[in-house]
Design an enzyme around this catalytic site. Structure first.
Site, PDB file in Angstrom:
ATOM      1  N   ASP A 156      -4.005   7.725   7.672  1.00  0.00           N
ATOM      2  CA  ASP A 156      -3.353   6.723   6.826  1.00  0.00           C
ATOM      3  C   ASP A 156      -4.004   6.746   5.433  1.00  0.00           C
ATOM      4  O   ASP A 156      -5.227   6.659   5.321  1.00  0.00           O
ATOM      5  CB  ASP A 156      -3.575   5.348   7.498  1.00  0.00           C
ATOM      6  CG  ASP A 156      -2.727   4.257   6.919  1.00  0.00           C
ATOM      7  OD1 ASP A 156      -1.691   4.568   6.300  1.00  0.00           O
ATOM      8  OD2 ASP A 156      -3.089   3.076   7.112  1.00  0.00           O
ATOM      9  N   HIS A 157      -3.202   6.858   4.393  1.00  0.00           N
ATOM     10  CA  HIS A 157      -3.701   6.819   3.011  1.00  0.00           C
ATOM     11  C   HIS A 157      -4.813   7.819   2.711  1.00  0.00           C
ATOM     12  O   HIS A 157      -5.855   7.453   2.145  1.00  0.00           O
ATOM     13  CB  HIS A 157      -4.171   5.402   2.640  1.00  0.00           C
ATOM     14  CG  HIS A 157      -3.067   4.410   2.604  1.00  0.00           C
ATOM     15  ND1 HIS A 157      -2.161   4.319   1.570  1.00  0.00           N
ATOM     16  CD2 HIS A 157      -2.685   3.469   3.509  1.00  0.00           C
ATOM     17  CE1 HIS A 157      -1.284   3.373   1.828  1.00  0.00           C
ATOM     18  NE2 HIS A 157      -1.563   2.848   3.011  1.00  0.00           N
ATOM     19  N   GLU A 173       3.780   9.717  -0.961  1.00  0.00           N
ATOM     20  CA  GLU A 173       4.174   8.378  -1.438  1.00  0.00           C
ATOM     21  C   GLU A 173       4.576   8.417  -2.903  1.00  0.00           C
ATOM     22  O   GLU A 173       3.937   9.049  -3.735  1.00  0.00           O
ATOM     23  CB  GLU A 173       3.038   7.362  -1.228  1.00  0.00           C
ATOM     24  CG  GLU A 173       3.408   5.984  -1.792  1.00  0.00           C
ATOM     25  CD  GLU A 173       2.558   4.829  -1.266  1.00  0.00           C
ATOM     26  OE1 GLU A 173       1.910   4.973  -0.229  1.00  0.00           O
ATOM     27  OE2 GLU A 173       2.571   3.765  -1.921  1.00  0.00           O
ATOM     28  N   HIS A 182      -0.071  -4.529   1.119  1.00  0.00           N
ATOM     29  CA  HIS A 182      -1.005  -4.534   2.243  1.00  0.00           C
ATOM     30  C   HIS A 182      -1.676  -5.891   2.416  1.00  0.00           C
ATOM     31  O   HIS A 182      -1.774  -6.666   1.470  1.00  0.00           O
ATOM     32  CB  HIS A 182      -2.086  -3.462   2.025  1.00  0.00           C
ATOM     33  CG  HIS A 182      -1.533  -2.069   2.110  1.00  0.00           C
ATOM     34  ND1 HIS A 182      -1.401  -1.264   1.019  1.00  0.00           N
ATOM     35  CD2 HIS A 182      -1.059  -1.366   3.168  1.00  0.00           C
ATOM     36  CE1 HIS A 182      -0.879  -0.099   1.395  1.00  0.00           C
ATOM     37  NE2 HIS A 182      -0.651  -0.138   2.688  1.00  0.00           N
ATOM     38  N   ALA A 199       3.857  -3.662   6.351  1.00  0.00           N
ATOM     39  CA  ALA A 199       4.979  -4.262   7.084  1.00  0.00           C
ATOM     40  C   ALA A 199       4.562  -5.294   8.132  1.00  0.00           C
ATOM     41  O   ALA A 199       5.316  -5.568   9.071  1.00  0.00           O
ATOM     42  CB  ALA A 199       5.815  -3.156   7.725  1.00  0.00           C
ATOM     43  N   ASN A 257       4.524   0.666   9.238  1.00  0.00           N
ATOM     44  CA  ASN A 257       3.069   0.557   9.371  1.00  0.00           C
ATOM     45  C   ASN A 257       2.623  -0.883   9.596  1.00  0.00           C
ATOM     46  O   ASN A 257       2.935  -1.762   8.772  1.00  0.00           O
ATOM     47  CB  ASN A 257       2.399   1.032   8.083  1.00  0.00           C
ATOM     48  CG  ASN A 257       2.442   2.531   7.920  1.00  0.00           C
ATOM     49  OD1 ASN A 257       3.105   3.232   8.672  1.00  0.00           O
ATOM     50  ND2 ASN A 257       1.727   3.024   6.927  1.00  0.00           N
ATOM     51  N   SER A 317      -2.366  -5.421   9.705  1.00  0.00           N
ATOM     52  CA  SER A 317      -2.855  -6.803   9.567  1.00  0.00           C
ATOM     53  C   SER A 317      -2.472  -7.701  10.738  1.00  0.00           C
ATOM     54  O   SER A 317      -3.275  -8.536  11.174  1.00  0.00           O
ATOM     55  CB  SER A 317      -2.331  -7.412   8.263  1.00  0.00           C
ATOM     56  OG  SER A 317      -2.833  -6.701   7.162  1.00  0.00           O
TER      57      SER A 317
HETATM   58  P1  13P Z   1      -0.166  -4.352   6.735  1.00  0.00           P
HETATM   59  O1  13P Z   1      -1.393  -4.749   5.976  1.00  0.00           O
HETATM   60  O2  13P Z   1       1.030  -5.129   6.292  1.00  0.00           O
HETATM   61  O3  13P Z   1      -0.341  -4.402   8.210  1.00  0.00           O
HETATM   62  O4  13P Z   1       0.156  -2.807   6.355  1.00  0.00           O
HETATM   63  C1  13P Z   1      -0.533  -1.768   6.998  1.00  0.00           C
HETATM   64  C2  13P Z   1      -0.303  -0.463   6.339  1.00  0.00           C
HETATM   65  O5  13P Z   1       0.577  -0.258   5.526  1.00  0.00           O
HETATM   66  C3  13P Z   1      -1.194   0.635   6.730  1.00  0.00           C
HETATM   67  O6  13P Z   1      -0.963   1.792   5.984  1.00  0.00           O
HETATM   68  O1  G3H Z   2      -3.352   0.382   4.472  1.00  0.00           O
HETATM   69  C1  G3H Z   2      -4.483   0.149   4.872  1.00  0.00           C
HETATM   70  C2  G3H Z   2      -4.727  -0.112   6.306  1.00  0.00           C
HETATM   71  O2  G3H Z   2      -4.408  -1.438   6.649  1.00  0.00           O
HETATM   72  C3  G3H Z   2      -6.129   0.286   6.679  1.00  0.00           C
HETATM   73  O3  G3H Z   2      -7.054  -0.603   6.174  1.00  0.00           O
HETATM   74  O4  G3H Z   2      -8.739   0.777   4.939  1.00  0.00           O
HETATM   75  O5  G3H Z   2      -9.329  -1.489   5.874  1.00  0.00           O
HETATM   76  O6  G3H Z   2      -8.975   0.464   7.398  1.00  0.00           O
HETATM   77  P1  G3H Z   2      -8.623  -0.188   6.084  1.00  0.00           P
HETATM   78 ZN    ZN Z   3      -0.383   1.459   3.961  1.00  0.00          ZN
END
Ligand code: 13P
Ligand code: G3H
Ligand code: ZN
Length: 326
Positions: free
Chosen positions: A96-97, A148, A192, A230, A271, A274
């Protein structure tokens, strides 16, 4: 250095087939973040019980927290656990990211079946170059890549729409063609974290920019779109957290109906991080407050895991539409 391993050896799959089925079936694949064993167990149990394909999502921070070798072995354990529960569950392990080529490469080399390269903060041309580089590496191993375009608002922003920069539909066709990505994350009003919208008394959450999504779909028909940020920020959890000593004031997320609508479109991946964090924190706080003499982590983490299972089943069944698709 972690030993090089291909994801197929771990029983994982990439996102290609998942997204094709999601697009044809009008639903979205859930991408749940995990950092520890209880979260991973909850995701697997919930997705097996609701028969939903799943993307296990790992951030750069999660990888540092859990250790990359540990994560690879956990993913292997997750696949085997699902099999032992009687289901050949499609499981994807996704970065992720990802913020650099080196991080994406390291994940691909250590068994990830999908990576995101997030060049959204770069200039358009720099984003194209970096994303293309990751795609070229990933292709050799049949690993899928998410790119993205557009920037999601940060949690510190006052009003999401003022500070995010929505995806420009004009750019998507060129970006997809030049980079060769398998899916594209876009910015249509989500952000996020737990504070997605700053609402005044009596105000409702503004609708997502479905007009931008539709325009993107028109430019790249049938191409898998990803929705970040999301979480719905389930108010029952916010209230429990506040009731048991927390201070989450004004936490608000994306209403479930809007996510359901998105899942029926070209959005193939949704995704969620949270909401899982809130569910676990609420139950840990509640358990410890009600059981002041307990100090066995299995008790309070067990309560948190149980709640996460029911939250994920609810998401799969009612929001994403991914249940009963395996
Ligand atoms: P949330 O913070 O809305 O759960 O989004 C998570 C997310 O986009 C992880 O890449
Ligand atoms: O988009 C980010 C995700 O919610 C992951 O968060 O970098 O705190 O692990 P984190
Ligand atoms: Zn994200």
């Amino acid at each position: 250095m972690a030993q090089a391993v291909h994801y197929k050896e771990l029983g994982l799959v990439n996102t290609r087939d998942m997204f094709k089925k999601a697009m044809d079936g009008g639903y979205a694949i859930p991408a749940y973040n995990f950092n520890n064993m209880e979260q991973l167990q909850a995701i697997i149990v919930a997705c097996v019980e609701s028969r939903s394909p799943v993307i296990l999502q790992v951030s750069k921070g999660a990888r540092q927290y859990a250790n990359e070798t540990m994560l690879r072995c956990m993913a292997l354990g997750a696949v085997e656990m699902a099999r032992e529960m009687g289901l050949d569950l499609p499981v994807c392990l996704h970065l992720d990211h990802g913020d650099s080529f080196e991080l994406c490469k390291s994940c691909i080399d250590s068994g990830f079946s999908s990576v995101m390269i997030d060049g959204s903060h770069l200039t358009y041309d720099e984003n194209v170059v970096l994303t293309r580089k990751v795609v070229e590496y990933a292709r050799q191993f049949d690993v899928t890549v998410e790119g993205e375009l557009g920037v999601l608002a940060g949690i510190e922003d006052e009003v999401v729409a003022e500070h995010s920069s929505y995806t420009q539909p004009d750019e998507v066709e060129d970006f997809v063609r030049k980079t060769g990505v398998d899916s594209l994350a876009i910015s249509i009003g989500t952000s996020h974290g737990a504070y997605k919208f700053k609402l005044k008394e009596g105000e409702e959450v503004p609708p997502l920019r479905f007009d931008i999504l539709e325009e993107v779909e028109r430019r790249i028909p049938g191409f898998p779109i990803v929705l970040h940020g999301a979480s719905s920020v389930v108010q029952a959890y916010v209230q429990l957290i506040n009731q048991y000593g927390g201070h989450l004031d004004g936490a608000v997320g994306v209403p479930e109906e809007q996510l359901r609508r998105a899942a029926g479109s070209a959005v193939c991946k949704i995704n969620i991080d949270s909401d899982g964090r809130l569910a676990m924190t609420a139950k840990v706080r509640e358990f410890l407050a009600n059981n002041p003499t307990e100090f066995d982590p299995r008790k309070y983490l067990g309560a948190a895991r149980k709640e996460l299972i029911s939250l994920i089943k609810h998401k799969n069944e009612t929001v994403l539409g991914s249940a009963q698709r395996v």
